[in-house]
Design a protein around this motif. Structure first.
Motif, PDB file in Angstrom:
ATOM      1  N   ARG A 163       0.843  -1.196   0.000  1.00 47.72           N
ATOM      2  CA  ARG A 163       0.000   0.000   0.000  1.00 47.72           C
ATOM      3  C   ARG A 163       0.877   1.245   0.000  1.00 47.72           C
ATOM      4  O   ARG A 163       1.974   1.249   0.547  1.00 47.72           O
ATOM      5  CB  ARG A 163      -0.940   0.006   1.214  1.00 47.72           C
ATOM      6  N   PHE A 164       0.356   2.290  -0.623  1.00 52.05           N
ATOM      7  CA  PHE A 164       1.113   3.537  -0.690  1.00 52.05           C
ATOM      8  C   PHE A 164       1.060   4.279   0.642  1.00 52.05           C
ATOM      9  O   PHE A 164       0.013   4.350   1.291  1.00 52.05           O
ATOM     10  CB  PHE A 164       0.544   4.459  -1.773  1.00 52.05           C
ATOM     11  N   GLY A 165       2.192   4.839   1.011  1.00 50.18           N
ATOM     12  CA  GLY A 165       2.266   5.725   2.162  1.00 50.18           C
ATOM     13  C   GLY A 165       2.907   7.033   1.745  1.00 50.18           C
ATOM     14  O   GLY A 165       3.639   7.094   0.753  1.00 50.18           O
ATOM     15  N   MET A 166       2.614   8.094   2.496  1.00 51.35           N
ATOM     16  CA  MET A 166       3.171   9.410   2.174  1.00 51.35           C
ATOM     17  C   MET A 166       3.135  10.273   3.434  1.00 51.35           C
ATOM     18  O   MET A 166       2.153  10.263   4.175  1.00 51.35           O
ATOM     19  CB  MET A 166       2.353  10.073   1.056  1.00 51.35           C
ATOM     20  N   HIS A 167       4.208  10.990   3.671  1.00 51.23           N
ATOM     21  CA  HIS A 167       4.225  11.903   4.815  1.00 51.23           C
ATOM     22  C   HIS A 167       3.141  12.960   4.639  1.00 51.23           C
ATOM     23  O   HIS A 167       2.879  13.412   3.514  1.00 51.23           O
ATOM     24  CB  HIS A 167       5.596  12.562   4.937  1.00 51.23           C
ATOM     25  N   ASP A 168       2.499  13.345   5.741  1.00 52.45           N
ATOM     26  CA  ASP A 168       1.376  14.284   5.617  1.00 52.45           C
ATOM     27  C   ASP A 168       1.796  15.629   5.024  1.00 52.45           C
ATOM     28  O   ASP A 168       0.983  16.321   4.399  1.00 52.45           O
ATOM     29  CB  ASP A 168       0.648  14.469   6.953  1.00 52.45           C
ATOM     30  N   GLN A 169       3.058  15.999   5.173  1.00 53.57           N
ATOM     31  CA  GLN A 169       3.511  17.253   4.576  1.00 53.57           C
ATOM     32  C   GLN A 169       3.551  17.154   3.047  1.00 53.57           C
ATOM     33  O   GLN A 169       3.148  18.083   2.340  1.00 53.57           O
ATOM     34  CB  GLN A 169       4.899  17.629   5.105  1.00 53.57           C
ATOM     35  N   PHE A 170       4.033  16.024   2.541  1.00 60.81           N
ATOM     36  CA  PHE A 170       4.012  15.822   1.087  1.00 60.81           C
ATOM     37  C   PHE A 170       2.575  15.680   0.581  1.00 60.81           C
ATOM     38  O   PHE A 170       2.242  16.137  -0.519  1.00 60.81           O
ATOM     39  CB  PHE A 170       4.838  14.597   0.700  1.00 60.81           C
ATOM     40  N   ARG A 171       1.724  15.025   1.375  1.00 62.37           N
ATOM     41  CA  ARG A 171       0.313  14.938   0.993  1.00 62.37           C
ATOM     42  C   ARG A 171      -0.301  16.327   0.883  1.00 62.37           C
ATOM     43  O   ARG A 171      -0.999  16.639  -0.097  1.00 62.37           O
ATOM     44  CB  ARG A 171      -0.461  14.129   2.041  1.00 62.37           C
ATOM     45  N   ASP A 172      -0.047  17.171   1.879  1.00 62.33           N
ATOM     46  CA  ASP A 172      -0.592  18.527   1.843  1.00 62.33           C
ATOM     47  C   ASP A 172      -0.047  19.312   0.651  1.00 62.33           C
ATOM     48  O   ASP A 172      -0.773  20.082   0.012  1.00 62.33           O
ATOM     49  CB  ASP A 172      -0.257  19.258   3.146  1.00 62.33           C
ATOM     50  N   LEU A 173       1.239  19.102   0.345  1.00 66.76           N
ATOM     51  CA  LEU A 173       1.835  19.768  -0.815  1.00 66.76           C
ATOM     52  C   LEU A 173       1.133  19.326  -2.097  1.00 66.76           C
ATOM     53  O   LEU A 173       0.737  20.169  -2.920  1.00 66.76           O
ATOM     54  CB  LEU A 173       3.327  19.443  -0.903  1.00 66.76           C
ATOM     55  N   GLY A 174       0.982  18.003  -2.277  1.00 63.82           N
ATOM     56  CA  GLY A 174       0.361  17.498  -3.491  1.00 63.82           C
ATOM     57  C   GLY A 174      -1.052  17.999  -3.661  1.00 63.82           C
ATOM     58  O   GLY A 174      -1.477  18.382  -4.765  1.00 63.82           O
ATOM     59  N   ARG A 175      -1.806  18.048  -2.587  1.00 60.61           N
ATOM     60  CA  ARG A 175      -3.196  18.494  -2.680  1.00 60.61           C
ATOM     61  C   ARG A 175      -3.296  19.995  -2.939  1.00 60.61           C
ATOM     62  O   ARG A 175      -4.217  20.440  -3.640  1.00 60.61           O
ATOM     63  CB  ARG A 175      -3.944  18.099  -1.407  1.00 60.61           C
ATOM     64  N   GLU A 176      -2.360  20.728  -2.405  1.00 58.64           N
ATOM     65  CA  GLU A 176      -2.361  22.170  -2.670  1.00 58.64           C
ATOM     66  C   GLU A 176      -2.053  22.432  -4.148  1.00 58.64           C
ATOM     67  O   GLU A 176      -2.682  23.281  -4.790  1.00 58.64           O
ATOM     68  CB  GLU A 176      -1.330  22.863  -1.780  1.00 58.64           C
ATOM     69  N   ILE A 177      -1.109  21.689  -4.711  1.00 55.09           N
ATOM     70  CA  ILE A 177      -0.787  21.841  -6.138  1.00 55.09           C
ATOM     71  C   ILE A 177      -1.990  21.448  -6.990  1.00 55.09           C
ATOM     72  O   ILE A 177      -2.353  22.149  -7.939  1.00 55.09           O
ATOM     73  CB  ILE A 177       0.440  20.981  -6.497  1.00 55.09           C
ATOM     74  N   ALA A 178      -2.631  20.316  -6.665  1.00 57.88           N
ATOM     75  CA  ALA A 178      -3.791  19.856  -7.433  1.00 57.88           C
ATOM     76  C   ALA A 178      -4.929  20.859  -7.366  1.00 57.88           C
ATOM     77  O   ALA A 178      -5.641  21.091  -8.347  1.00 57.88           O
ATOM     78  CB  ALA A 178      -4.252  18.493  -6.911  1.00 57.88           C
ATOM     79  N   LYS A 179      -5.097  21.484  -6.204  1.00 63.59           N
ATOM     80  CA  LYS A 179      -6.170  22.476  -6.051  1.00 63.59           C
ATOM     81  C   LYS A 179      -5.874  23.707  -6.906  1.00 63.59           C
ATOM     82  O   LYS A 179      -6.764  24.256  -7.557  1.00 63.59           O
ATOM     83  CB  LYS A 179      -6.308  22.858  -4.574  1.00 63.59           C
ATOM     84  N   GLN A 180      -4.613  24.122  -6.922  1.00 62.14           N
ATOM     85  CA  GLN A 180      -4.240  25.281  -7.734  1.00 62.14           C
ATOM     86  C   GLN A 180      -4.398  24.986  -9.225  1.00 62.14           C
ATOM     87  O   GLN A 180      -4.835  25.840  -9.993  1.00 62.14           O
ATOM     88  CB  GLN A 180      -2.797  25.690  -7.419  1.00 62.14           C
ATOM     89  N   GLU A 181      -4.049  23.766  -9.634  1.00 56.05           N
ATOM     90  CA  GLU A 181      -4.147  23.396 -11.047  1.00 56.05           C
ATOM     91  C   GLU A 181      -5.566  23.022 -11.449  1.00 56.05           C
ATOM     92  O   GLU A 181      -5.885  22.958 -12.630  1.00 56.05           O
ATOM     93  CB  GLU A 181      -3.214  22.213 -11.337  1.00 56.05           C
TER      94      GLU A 181
END
Length: 647
Positions: free
Chosen positions: A503-521
């Motif tokens: 299963r995929f894991g990701m640090h919550d800081q990278f998760r927050d970064l990815g979601r912020e980028i997706a929201k902007q795009e």
């Protein structure tokens, strides 16, 4: 269907490997002790192979038995009065002894945990007549066994019995009864298998003093209740510290342990009720927690479960006080209970009824020395930089503020890069990023990725954390993202991890970064409020600027209705996941680019007569394009299926 790789999923199943092998003589214990032990191990989430020669149709299952013994890590022979009268039981025992002996050399250590059920260890070790005479009887009947075994086999069985170690097992006579003995066995198996252990990075630097400080606050050797709160900024190592402490203390608590990951995110996306159920599932002797109607009943049930046994509980990444209130029944905790809470915001501890219950510990960044060491391990695979990169490395490290996550990500991104100019560019970018802007520092790693790798990173951040990687790989392969290489790159750069269960894991800081980028795009939607706002816009005109290509809508309360006219706003959708959402209208032409469709309808039966009560949609998907189809909670007749899907 056009694609040969299309995957259709209806449920999750365990892997084929077993963890525990039970060996027993059926007539002695099958319907009593053995059955209770098997059920309790299964309820603890342990995969158990149970064999009974009396229920076996002939001899053809020997290969299955061999695989089950080889797969298992823990062997539990239940030595009863007639155990040695069965050549099958003795054959199993000999194979267990052989495997444990080999495992000492191979590093994948296996163990035999014997149970002496109405027999003594001396009986098993052939120091009395009980088992000795049983084997003599087998020898006398050898000619009648049609070569099922020979004299060499018999000698092997004798040696196996003599090698059984009583110190690793239990005697029924020394316990208070079946229930107490089973509890001891299950707790030991849980500890041996490390089923509760959390994965922790191998590159631990500068945490020894912090580990010692937390363990001192927990006061583990005394019987009092302790609730310790670890607080500090994101990426500073709070979760890692909590995992280390949890792993070290688990053996002291047996099954009475629970680590609730990412409470903030889970509470937001699945609700506090889901967290309560997970906690109850962990700490009770039931694989699935009882059905709970609301949060009030949930905390009452938790209180009833923890009131008479000491617990070890971790609440990771709490951001609201009500999360603690609904998970920790502070007035019902048994003496000896130890609780860890991690949070970025210390103010969440201002909870009525919890006054003076917390002891807090502030996480601080790594020292300059430890920060350089951690960076060097990731950038150079060494504890320090080479001489010609020493000054440049120290300058880069100084921009990270002692944050382990940033140091790991930056170092990993620069690993193998020999062009000094690129190192200097990284340094300049980092210097321009405000000291406290952790996401800004991490985004530099994201910007350095190839475009296709960025897309996979964003997909994981928005939709696939905690999910099995198999199905996403099919979708990414179909889009020619070359995911095998991408996943390796993302792991090496510490931006994601693949856990032991794939299963995929990701640090919550990278998760927050990815979601912020997706929201902007504006390419991915996962927040219910954002999705509803987009769907409910007055104009249903398709605009080229609407670039949403992935949408995941989970309705946790009342069912939401989504119409085909609303979906037409998103002509580029390739990933569509709907949970407890009613689809309405004719979807012809809406989803021509769809590659993944996931429909989940909890507790609904759909048949021809009742279909329109719940799913008023036709031509819902162009399955000739889809590579992943998951229809969960639906029971279709052929006519209903054909009316939903146009192929």
């Amino acid at each position: 269907m056009a694609s040969s790789e299309t995957r259709t999923s209806t449920s999750n199943t365990y892997g084929s490997e077993y963890q525990v092998f039970l060996s027993f003589r059926g007539p002695d214990t099958r319907r009593g002790f053995t059955n209770c032990l098997y059920v309790t191990l299964e309820d603890a989430g342990i995969r158990v192979f149970i064999d009974d020669e009396d229920l076996r149709p002939g001899e053809r299952i020997r290969d299955n038995l061999l695989r089950a013994i080889d797969d298992s890590k823990v062997y539990i022979p239940i030595f009863s009065k007639n155990y040695a009268s069965s050549h099958w039981c003795l054959w199993e025992l000999a194979k267990m002894v052989e495997n444990t002996s080999k495992s000492k050399e191979g590093g994948n250590k296996k163990v035999i945990l014997p149970i002496f059920y109405d027999v003594k260890p001396d009986d098993v070790k052939l120091k009395t007549t009980l088992y000795s005479e049983a084997i003599l009887n087998l020898e006398q009947k050898m000619e009648d066994q049609k070569k099922k075994f020979n004299s060499d086999d018999v000698e092997t069985w004798r040696q196996a019995l003599k090698e059984v170690d009583r110190t690793k097992g239990w005697e029924l006579e020394e316990s208070q009864g079946h229930g107490d003995l089973i509890k001891l066995v299950v707790n030991e198996v849980v500890n041996r298998l490390e089923t509760r252990q959390r994965q922790v990075t191998k590159d631990l630097v500068g945490m020894e003093d912090q580990i010692a400080a937390i363990k001192k606050l927990l006061d583990i050797n005394r019987g009092g209740v302790r609730i310790i709160v670890i607080y500090g900024m994101g990426g500073i190592g709070k979760t890692t510290l909590a995992k280390i402490i949890f792993n070290q203390l688990c053996p002291c608590f047996g099954r009475n342990c629970s680590f609730l990951d990412d409470v903030r995110e889970t509470a937001k996306t699945k609700g506090l009720l889901e967290l309560q159920k997970k906690l109850l599932s962990d700490i009770s002797y039931y694989r699935e927690a009882p059905n709970i109607a609301n949060n009030d009943l949930g905390i009452i049930k938790i209180g009833e479960t923890v009131c008479n046994k000491k617990m070890l509980i971790v609440l990771d990444d709490v951001d609201e006080g009500n999360q603690i209130e609904n998970l920790i029944p502070v007035n019902s905790l048994c003496l000896g209970t130890k609780i860890l809470v991690t949070t970025r915001d210390k103010s969440v501890l201002n909870i009525r009824g919890f006054e003076n219950k917390f002891k807090d510990y502030e996480m601080v960044g790594l020292s300059d020395k430890d920060a350089l060491k951690l960076f060097s391990r990731h950038a150079f695979n060494d504890n320090s930089p080479p001489a010609n990169y020493y000054t440049l490395s120290k300058s880069i490290v100084s921009t990270a503020g002692g944050l382990p996550l940033a140091l790991e990500a930056i170092g990993s991104s620069l690993f193998g890069e020999e062009t000094r100019g690129i190192w200097e560019e990284w340094l300049q970018k980092l210097k321009k990023t405000p000291h406290e802007d952790v996401l800004g520092k991490l985004k530099i790693s994201y910007d350095a990725l190839e475009p296709k790798h960025q897309q996979i990173f964003l997909d994981i951040a928005c939709f696939f954390i905690g999910e099995d990687k198999t199905n996403p790989m099919y979708m990414w392969k179909d889009r020619e993202f070359f995911p095998e290489r991408a996943i390796k790159v993302l792991i090496k750069r510490c931006m994601i991890e693949v856990l032991d269960d794939d299963r995929f894991g990701m640090h919550d800081q990278f998760r927050d970064l990815g979601r912020e980028i997706a929201k902007q795009e504006h390419t991915r939607l996962w927040d219910e409020k954002d999705i509803i706002r987009e769907l409910r816009l007055t104009s249903t005109e398709i605009k080229e600027g609407v670039q949403v290509e992935a949408l995941c809508l989970r309705s946790l309360k009342d069912r939401i209705t989504v119409t085909s006219e609303e979906i037409k706003r998103f002509p580029h959708i390739r990933f569509l996941s709907l949970y407890n959402v009613n689809c309405q209208g004719d979807f012809t032409g809406c989803l021509s680019k769809l590659r993944w469709i996931d429909l989940c309808y909890p507790y609904i039966r759909i048949d021809k007569a009742r279909r329109n009560q719940h799913l008023e949609a036709t031509n819902l998907s162009h399955l000739q394009n889809a590579v992943v189809v998951n229809l969960s909670g639906l029971q279709f007749t052929d006519d209903v299926f054909k009316s939903l899907i146009k192929i």
